[in-house]
Scaffold this motif. Sequence first.
Motif, mmCIF file in Angstrom:
data_model
loop_
_atom_site.group_PDB
_atom_site.id
_atom_site.type_symbol
_atom_site.label_atom_id
_atom_site.label_comp_id
_atom_site.label_asym_id
_atom_site.label_seq_id
_atom_site.Cartn_x
_atom_site.Cartn_y
_atom_site.Cartn_z
ATOM 1 N N ARG A 11 0.862 -1.173 0.000
ATOM 2 C CA ARG A 11 0.000 0.000 0.000
ATOM 3 C C ARG A 11 0.907 1.234 0.000
ATOM 4 O O ARG A 11 1.580 1.524 0.983
ATOM 5 N N VAL A 12 0.942 1.942 -1.136
ATOM 6 C CA VAL A 12 1.793 3.119 -1.288
ATOM 7 C C VAL A 12 0.910 4.344 -1.085
ATOM 8 O O VAL A 12 0.026 4.636 -1.900
ATOM 9 N N GLU A 13 1.146 5.070 -0.004
ATOM 10 C CA GLU A 13 0.329 6.227 0.324
ATOM 11 C C GLU A 13 0.597 7.383 -0.643
ATOM 12 O O GLU A 13 1.639 7.428 -1.318
ATOM 13 N N ALA A 14 -0.351 8.293 -0.699
ATOM 14 C CA ALA A 14 -0.211 9.457 -1.585
ATOM 15 C C ALA A 14 0.996 10.293 -1.184
ATOM 16 O O ALA A 14 1.226 10.557 -0.002
ATOM 17 N N GLY A 15 1.778 10.699 -2.192
ATOM 18 C CA GLY A 15 2.942 11.532 -1.948
ATOM 19 C C GLY A 15 4.135 10.812 -1.355
ATOM 20 O O GLY A 15 5.055 11.469 -0.860
ATOM 21 N N THR A 16 4.139 9.475 -1.377
ATOM 22 C CA THR A 16 5.242 8.720 -0.785
ATOM 23 C C THR A 16 5.875 7.802 -1.823
ATOM 24 O O THR A 16 5.344 7.591 -2.918
ATOM 25 N N ARG A 17 6.999 7.212 -1.418
ATOM 26 C CA ARG A 17 7.771 6.310 -2.267
ATOM 27 C C ARG A 17 8.189 5.119 -1.407
ATOM 28 O O ARG A 17 8.790 5.310 -0.340
ATOM 29 N N THR A 18 7.875 3.914 -1.856
ATOM 30 C CA THR A 18 8.177 2.694 -1.111
ATOM 31 C C THR A 18 9.181 1.850 -1.885
ATOM 32 O O THR A 18 9.002 1.626 -3.089
ATOM 33 N N CYS A 19 10.229 1.376 -1.200
ATOM 34 C CA CYS A 19 11.272 0.567 -1.830
ATOM 35 C C CYS A 19 11.481 -0.726 -1.049
ATOM 36 O O CYS A 19 11.316 -0.753 0.176
ATOM 37 N N PHE A 20 11.862 -1.792 -1.751
ATOM 38 C CA PHE A 20 12.258 -3.043 -1.121
ATOM 39 C C PHE A 20 13.432 -3.619 -1.899
ATOM 40 O O PHE A 20 13.757 -3.163 -3.001
ATOM 41 N N PHE A 21 14.072 -4.633 -1.314
ATOM 42 C CA PHE A 21 15.314 -5.158 -1.872
ATOM 43 C C PHE A 21 15.198 -6.666 -2.101
ATOM 44 O O PHE A 21 14.514 -7.363 -1.358
ATOM 45 N N GLU A 22 15.899 -7.130 -3.129
ATOM 46 C CA GLU A 22 16.019 -8.565 -3.416
ATOM 47 C C GLU A 22 17.473 -8.855 -3.777
ATOM 48 O O GLU A 22 18.081 -8.133 -4.568
ATOM 49 N N LYS A 23 18.007 -9.928 -3.191
ATOM 50 C CA LYS A 23 19.383 -10.305 -3.496
ATOM 51 C C LYS A 23 19.444 -11.052 -4.823
ATOM 52 O O LYS A 23 18.554 -11.839 -5.146
ATOM 53 N N GLY A 24 20.501 -10.808 -5.564
ATOM 54 C CA GLY A 24 20.714 -11.492 -6.824
ATOM 55 C C GLY A 24 22.191 -11.718 -7.073
ATOM 56 O O GLY A 24 23.046 -11.062 -6.473
ATOM 57 N N LYS A 25 22.473 -12.659 -7.962
ATOM 58 C CA LYS A 25 23.846 -12.977 -8.322
ATOM 59 C C LYS A 25 24.023 -12.837 -9.827
ATOM 60 O O LYS A 25 23.083 -13.019 -10.593
ATOM 61 N N ALA A 26 25.241 -12.516 -10.226
ATOM 62 C CA ALA A 26 25.543 -12.400 -11.649
ATOM 63 C C ALA A 26 25.295 -13.733 -12.343
ATOM 64 O O ALA A 26 25.675 -14.792 -11.838
ATOM 65 N N GLY A 27 24.626 -13.680 -13.486
ATOM 66 C CA GLY A 27 24.313 -14.892 -14.229
ATOM 67 C C GLY A 27 22.922 -15.434 -13.971
ATOM 68 O O GLY A 27 22.453 -16.305 -14.710
ATOM 69 N N GLN A 28 22.246 -14.924 -12.916
ATOM 70 C CA GLN A 28 20.894 -15.369 -12.637
ATOM 71 C C GLN A 28 19.883 -14.604 -13.502
ATOM 72 O O GLN A 28 20.209 -13.589 -14.116
ATOM 73 N N ILE A 29 18.663 -15.126 -13.515
ATOM 74 C CA ILE A 29 17.570 -14.495 -14.253
ATOM 75 C C ILE A 29 16.537 -13.989 -13.245
ATOM 76 O O ILE A 29 16.168 -14.716 -12.319
ATOM 77 N N MET A 30 16.082 -12.763 -13.425
ATOM 78 C CA MET A 30 15.081 -12.180 -12.535
ATOM 79 C C MET A 30 13.830 -11.829 -13.340
ATOM 80 O O MET A 30 13.926 -11.188 -14.393
ATOM 81 N N GLU A 31 12.697 -12.278 -12.842
ATOM 82 C CA GLU A 31 11.408 -11.925 -13.429
ATOM 83 C C GLU A 31 10.667 -11.026 -12.454
ATOM 84 O O GLU A 31 10.512 -11.361 -11.275
ATOM 85 N N PHE A 32 10.201 -9.887 -12.948
ATOM 86 C CA PHE A 32 9.547 -8.884 -12.106
ATOM 87 C C PHE A 32 8.213 -8.510 -12.729
ATOM 88 O O PHE A 32 8.144 -8.157 -13.910
ATOM 89 N N PHE A 33 7.152 -8.631 -11.929
ATOM 90 C CA PHE A 33 5.807 -8.298 -12.391
ATOM 91 C C PHE A 33 5.132 -7.454 -11.325
ATOM 92 O O PHE A 33 5.235 -7.734 -10.131
ATOM 93 N N TYR A 34 4.433 -6.410 -11.759
ATOM 94 C CA TYR A 34 3.659 -5.604 -10.828
ATOM 95 C C TYR A 34 2.328 -5.221 -11.474
ATOM 96 O O TYR A 34 2.203 -5.152 -12.701
ATOM 97 N N GLN A 35 1.339 -4.989 -10.602
ATOM 98 C CA GLN A 35 0.001 -4.621 -11.068
ATOM 99 C C GLN A 35 -0.689 -3.798 -9.984
ATOM 100 O O GLN A 35 -0.697 -4.193 -8.810
ATOM 101 N N VAL A 36 -1.231 -2.657 -10.369
ATOM 102 C CA VAL A 36 -1.984 -1.806 -9.443
ATOM 103 C C VAL A 36 -3.404 -2.359 -9.354
ATOM 104 O O VAL A 36 -4.114 -2.435 -10.359
ATOM 105 N N ILE A 37 -3.808 -2.773 -8.155
ATOM 106 C CA ILE A 37 -5.123 -3.404 -8.006
ATOM 107 C C ILE A 37 -6.134 -2.506 -7.299
ATOM 108 O O ILE A 37 -7.315 -2.824 -7.260
#
Length: 234
Positions: free
Chosen positions: A30-56
């Motif tokens: 839940r991202v409030e009005a006028g704010t910015r929310t960040c999170f982190f995920e660890k990854g390694k070189a050579g890996q594949i990352m799939e990222f999907f987002y949808q505003v519901i």
Amino acid sequence: MYTVISLCILTIIIGLGNFQEIYETDVNFRVEAGTRTCFFEKGKAGQIMEFFYQVIDGQHGDLDISVEVIDPEGNKLVSDYKKSENSIIMDLEHDGDYVFCLDNTYSIMNSKLVFVYVVVEDRKDDSETEVTIVNDGDEEEIVEWLGQDRDGSNYTIEVSKINESLIRTLNHVVKARHMLDMYSATKSRDSYLASEDTFIVDCWSGFQITLMSSVGFLQVYMIKKLFDRPNTHI
């Protein structure tokens, strides 16, 4: 014989688990009005990352959000501005923490509920998996398994075929989980949209009822004023 085969299959599964690592994250923010929310995920070189987002949910506002993905070196991999949803598959080039930021600073009143799905997995390797057993301290490589069916007939199964079948099953399970997560997010979004539409219909209906009642009372008042005149002929 059946017990031996089951143990061998279990050994192969454990070997596959060590061979391919999969990290999966799905969460609602839940991202409030006028704010910015960040999170982190660890990854390694050579890996594949799939990222999907949808505003519901947009709290009666637009279903959009600005998204940025930044690698450990500070380079922007993804920069979306006011989008409803997106799906990105990227090859990771650095080891470390990857930053995912959901930006709603452009909104003054409406918060946004965003579904986020991230999968980090090793790149598929076509090399064959070796299965070994320890016999009196010596390791022996197993090329095929010998089994016996219910009719008493002997049969053999190549380890490579078992390996391919297990990898294919694992991929199907991951894809099925991914599809279920996407369906859940879409269902939640439809539920929020239906609730928002119902709210709008209720407000419009209440406005119409109030207006009709006011017009009715005004008409009754005007008609009474027409007939409520003093008698000047007496």
